[in-house]
Design a protein around this motif. Structure first.
Motif, short mmCIF file in Angstrom:
data_model
loop_
_atom_site.label_atom_id
_atom_site.label_comp_id
_atom_site.label_asym_id
_atom_site.label_seq_id
_atom_site.Cartn_x
_atom_site.Cartn_y
_atom_site.Cartn_z
N ALA A 26 0.82 -1.21 0.00
CA ALA A 26 0.00 0.00 0.00
C ALA A 26 0.86 1.27 0.00
N ILE A 27 1.92 1.27 0.79
CA ILE A 27 2.80 2.44 0.83
C ILE A 27 3.50 2.62 -0.51
N ALA A 28 3.93 1.52 -1.11
CA ALA A 28 4.58 1.60 -2.42
C ALA A 28 3.63 2.13 -3.48
N GLU A 29 2.35 1.81 -3.34
CA GLU A 29 1.35 2.26 -4.31
C GLU A 29 1.04 3.74 -4.14
N GLY A 34 -0.35 8.31 5.20
CA GLY A 34 -1.72 8.57 5.61
C GLY A 34 -2.74 7.94 4.68
N THR A 35 -2.51 8.08 3.38
CA THR A 35 -3.42 7.51 2.39
C THR A 35 -3.41 5.99 2.46
N ALA A 36 -2.20 5.42 2.57
CA ALA A 36 -2.08 3.96 2.65
C ALA A 36 -2.79 3.42 3.88
N ALA A 37 -2.64 4.10 5.01
CA ALA A 37 -3.30 3.67 6.25
C ALA A 37 -4.82 3.70 6.09
N GLN A 44 -2.14 5.18 11.22
CA GLN A 44 -0.83 5.42 10.63
C GLN A 44 0.30 4.83 11.48
N PRO A 45 0.25 4.93 12.81
CA PRO A 45 1.30 4.27 13.61
C PRO A 45 1.33 2.75 13.40
N THR A 46 0.16 2.15 13.26
CA THR A 46 0.11 0.70 13.02
C THR A 46 0.76 0.37 11.69
N LEU A 47 0.47 1.17 10.67
CA LEU A 47 1.06 0.97 9.35
C LEU A 47 2.58 1.11 9.41
N SER A 48 3.05 2.15 10.06
CA SER A 48 4.49 2.40 10.16
C SER A 48 5.19 1.27 10.90
N GLN A 49 4.56 0.75 11.95
CA GLN A 49 5.15 -0.35 12.71
C GLN A 49 5.22 -1.61 11.87
N ALA A 50 4.18 -1.86 11.05
CA ALA A 50 4.19 -3.05 10.19
C ALA A 50 5.33 -2.98 9.19
N LEU A 51 5.53 -1.80 8.61
CA LEU A 51 6.63 -1.64 7.65
C LEU A 51 7.98 -1.80 8.35
N ALA A 52 8.12 -1.18 9.51
CA ALA A 52 9.39 -1.26 10.24
C ALA A 52 9.72 -2.70 10.60
N SER A 53 8.71 -3.47 11.03
CA SER A 53 8.94 -4.87 11.38
C SER A 53 9.36 -5.68 10.16
N LEU A 54 8.76 -5.39 9.02
CA LEU A 54 9.12 -6.09 7.79
C LEU A 54 10.55 -5.76 7.38
N GLU A 55 10.91 -4.50 7.41
CA GLU A 55 12.26 -4.10 7.02
C GLU A 55 13.30 -4.66 7.97
#
Length: 310
Positions: A26-29, A34-37, A44-55
């Protein structure tokens, strides 16, 4: 500001979650957190945490984020297609487990000039025929729906064809005619023999830029050498608004046949129809060529055809 990453160290036992992959896709798209969340219905914090965990799990930076922009890194671009394929496989797995093919979650994109007129019939029919299906409806303009399909944010989209987009299958549904909506008492009221050239010099109201119906109307005028008159700075984002402007004697407009009953029911407007072959648009479904759910979307197409407004 940039963030520190543990680059180049991958935990071989690490297994990303689907939520993490959806966050990345979603972020890549959307290139906007904010839009991706919002699209994923998470904070947005949940989204950021998901990306951080993946990276952190991969030992790779997938997204470069600064105060002004969001970019997909070379590693992110390399892995994006595989992330999308994984999500598609997971959705297919859930659908198969439902037992009837088309089940589980389906993220359905739909253009604004179709959604209000098809959804009241489509959603109850889907619930009736496919009780295990959970549709998530995303209304948006064609270009963003196509982007959502390509990125994996959407599964399938109902829009006007051709979308002319690589990597997508286009499944035709049906063609519907355009109808001219005019103020009560207009000289064209009740006619059924209009020609596209009759649009010449009429004060034609259009949807705002980005709507495919606007482009189709302008293409029709150009093809038949019709030159509608100017209507000032009037702009509208929905057919309902355009039609109300017609009722207020600000001009005339073209609407698809499916919208006629709903948008002209107040009795303050007249309509006129074109002689055969009348101009119109072709509706269809679009989905990724890489998906394994082609047969499911054929079933969806059959259902949409069966509830077509007449």
């Amino acid at each position: 500001m940039g963030r520190t990453r543990l680059i180049g160290v991958t935990d071989q036992t690490y297994q990303p979650t689907l939520s993490q992959l959806r966050a990345f896709v979603a972020i890549a798209e959307y290139r906007h957190f904010g839009t991706a969340a919002a699209r994923l219905s998470v904070s947005q914090p949940t989204l950021s945490q998901a990306l951080a965990s993946l990276e952190n799990g991969l030992g790779l930076q997938l997204i470069e984020r600064s105060t002004r922009r969001v970019l997909v890194t070379p590693a992110g671009k390399r892995l994006l297609a595989q992330a999308m394929a994984t999500l598609e496989a997971a959705d297919r797995f859930v659908a198969s487990a439902a037992g009837s093919g088309l089940g589980g979650t389906m993220r359905l994109g739909i253009i604004p000039t179709v959604a209000p007129y098809v959804l009241p019939r489509l959603l109850p029919e889907l619930h009736k025929q496919l009780p295990t299906l959970v549709p998530h409806v995303i209304e948006d303009q064609t270009a963003r729906l196509v982007d959502g399909l390509r990125s994996g944010v959407l599964d399938v989209a109902l829009l006007a064809l051709p979308a002319d987009a690589t990597g997508l299958v286009e499944l035709p549904l049906y063609t519907e005619e355009f109808v001219l909506v005019i103020p009560r008492g207009h000289q064209f009221a009740g006619r059924t023999d209009l020609k596209p050239s009759d649009l010449d010099a009429l004060p034609l109201l259009l949807l705002d830029e980005g709507h495919c119906l606007r482009d189709q109307t302008l293409d029709l005028c150009r093809t038949h050498d019709a030159h509608p008159g100017a209507v000032g700075d009037t702009r509208a984002a929905s057919l309902a608004t355009v039609v109300q402007c017609v009722a207020g004697d600000l001009g005339v407009t073209l609407i698809p046949e499916m919208a006629v009953e709903s948008e002209t029911s107040r009795g303050t407007l007249d309509i006129a129809r074109f002689a055969a072959p009348a101009p119109g648009r072709r509706l269809g479904l679009a989905y990724r060529t890489s998906t394994a759910r082609g047969e499911d979307y054929e079933r969806l197409a059959e259902i949409i055809r069966s509830i077509r407004p007449h």
